[in-house]
Design a protein around this motif. Structure first.
Motif, PDB file in Angstrom:
ATOM      1  N   GLU A   1      47.104  27.963  45.884  1.00 44.74           N
ATOM      2  CA  GLU A   1      46.853  29.164  45.921  1.00 44.74           C
ATOM      3  C   GLU A   1      45.927  29.913  44.635  1.00 44.74           C
ATOM      4  O   GLU A   1      46.216  29.335  43.529  1.00 44.74           O
TER       5      GLU A   1
ATOM      6  N   TRP B   1      45.808  32.043  42.691  1.00 39.49           N
ATOM      7  CA  TRP B   1      46.570  32.594  41.287  1.00 39.49           C
ATOM      8  C   TRP B   1      47.101  31.295  40.548  1.00 39.49           C
ATOM      9  O   TRP B   1      47.230  31.424  39.149  1.00 39.49           O
TER      10      TRP B   1
ATOM     11  N   GLU C   1      52.779  39.984  45.812  1.00 40.63           N
ATOM     12  CA  GLU C   1      51.879  40.909  46.082  1.00 40.63           C
ATOM     13  C   GLU C   1      50.862  40.592  47.041  1.00 40.63           C
ATOM     14  O   GLU C   1      50.230  41.594  47.846  1.00 40.63           O
ATOM     15  N   ASP C   2      50.568  39.264  47.111  1.00 37.98           N
ATOM     16  CA  ASP C   2      49.536  38.985  48.343  1.00 37.98           C
ATOM     17  C   ASP C   2      49.907  38.964  49.495  1.00 37.98           C
ATOM     18  O   ASP C   2      49.047  39.028  50.347  1.00 37.98           O
ATOM     19  N   ARG C   3      51.335  39.088  49.831  1.00 38.27           N
ATOM     20  CA  ARG C   3      51.681  39.326  51.294  1.00 38.27           C
ATOM     21  C   ARG C   3      52.286  40.624  51.408  1.00 38.27           C
ATOM     22  O   ARG C   3      52.835  40.511  52.385  1.00 38.27           O
TER      23      ARG C   3
ATOM     24  N   ARG D   1      42.605  39.813  42.008  1.00 36.14           N
ATOM     25  CA  ARG D   1      43.690  40.716  42.399  1.00 36.14           C
ATOM     26  C   ARG D   1      43.088  41.957  43.152  1.00 36.14           C
ATOM     27  O   ARG D   1      43.562  42.274  44.183  1.00 36.14           O
TER      28      ARG D   1
ATOM     29  N   LEU E   1      42.092  42.505  46.725  1.00 30.69           N
ATOM     30  CA  LEU E   1      43.292  42.914  47.750  1.00 30.69           C
ATOM     31  C   LEU E   1      43.047  44.202  48.411  1.00 30.69           C
ATOM     32  O   LEU E   1      43.426  44.399  49.637  1.00 30.69           O
TER      33      LEU E   1
ATOM     34  N   SER F   1      44.143  44.624  54.135  1.00 31.45           N
ATOM     35  CA  SER F   1      44.605  45.062  52.886  1.00 31.45           C
ATOM     36  C   SER F   1      45.630  45.943  52.993  1.00 31.45           C
ATOM     37  O   SER F   1      46.125  46.830  53.981  1.00 31.45           O
TER      38      SER F   1
END
Length: 282
Positions: A87, A89, A107-109, A155, A158, A164
């Motif tokens: 991933e 990050w 946060e990504d999901r 980030r 997003l 989003s």
């Protein structure tokens, strides 16, 4: 041949499992007895030397009584540790703390991001010049600052990617008036806030400086919501020496109420945009 990404993810799973075991006040021997395996195997899992099987990790997380939000994320991380995908990050692990890395994975999901800031502009809204000025003020070494800036810019994608999450920000007026960098940095930053605030899934509200004290005064936090309404929200708190996550309803419900209260006392998004535009002209 194994990729570095898989090894890194295995180590991350191991660290989080060890922390969860310690939080549950259990010894390695307790886990080994529960899994009916050797203590050496549990140590190898925690050291990231071997991948943990899906059935094993479910047994472990149940034993540790890990909350649902963290359990879901850990299961996903363990699944990815058995695959080759790295991933984005994970590439910044050297400059991102483990709790923050875990938060960014969540946060990504997320489908909802609620951000209250009292002293600085939310990271998802910061311009590169503003980020750099913050790094300079915090005396972050140049090479590390460059990585942190790239990480934050990543980030920010997003808010522009398809699908989003909804982004709700409440910012104290004092944060907008605190001079970070020179006047040109601040003008660019204020314009960025207005620009991002015009997007359909973004809401930015300002709490005027004249507003009296409120329950969340000075206690910046970010709260995440997820696609499954049964999955508890997660709150990220940052302090001088580190950060930590809250992921149980008993602890996060107060922040949920606090954010609703903040939205109620703040200016509307339109009035907030007008205030910021006036500040740009000052």
């Amino acid at each position: 041949m194994e990729t570095d990404g898989r090894a890194m993810l295995r180590r991350r799973v191991g660290v989080l499992l060890r922390r969860s075991r310690e939080a549950a006040d259990l010894a390695i021997e307790d886990v080994a007895a529960h899994l009916e395996c050797s203590s050496a195997k549990v140590r190898r899992i925690e050291n990231g030397q071997v991948a943990v099987r899906p059935l094993e990790i479910r047994e472990i997380l149940a034993l540790y009584e890990v909350p649902d939000a963290r359990r879901s994320a850990l299961l996903d991380l363990a699944r990815r540790s058995r695959e080759s995908k790295l991933e984005w990050w994970q590439e910044y692990a050297d400059v991102v703390g483990p709790d923050y890395e875990f938060f960014v994975g969540l946060e990504d999901r997320a489908t909802l991001i609620c951000d209250y800031q009292s002293y600085l502009i939310p990271g998802l809204l910061q311009t590169e010049s503003y980020m750099r000025a913050v790094m300079d003020a915090y005396r972050v070494p140049a090479d590390e600052a460059a990585l942190r800036i790239r990480f934050r810019q990543k980030r920010q994608s997003l808010l522009v990617d398809a699908g989003s999450p909804a982004f709700r920000a409440v910012i104290e007026e004092n944060a907008l008036r605190k001079k970070v960098g020179d006047d040109s940095v601040m003008r660019e930053q204020l314009r960025r806030i207005v620009d991002v605030g015009s997007r359909s899934r973004v809401s930015i509200q300002i709490i005027p400086a004249a507003t009296g004290l409120h329950p969340a005064e000075g206690r910046a936090f970010i709260m995440l919501g997820f696609p499954d309404p049964e999955e508890p929200k997660v709150v990220y708190l940052e302090h001088l020496n580190g950060s930590h996550l809250l992921d149980t309803p008993a602890k996060t419900v107060a922040f949920d109420r606090a954010f609703a209260d903040l939205q109620a006392i703040a200016l509307s998004p339109d009035d907030s945009a007008s205030l910021i535009e006036d500040m740009v002209k000052e």
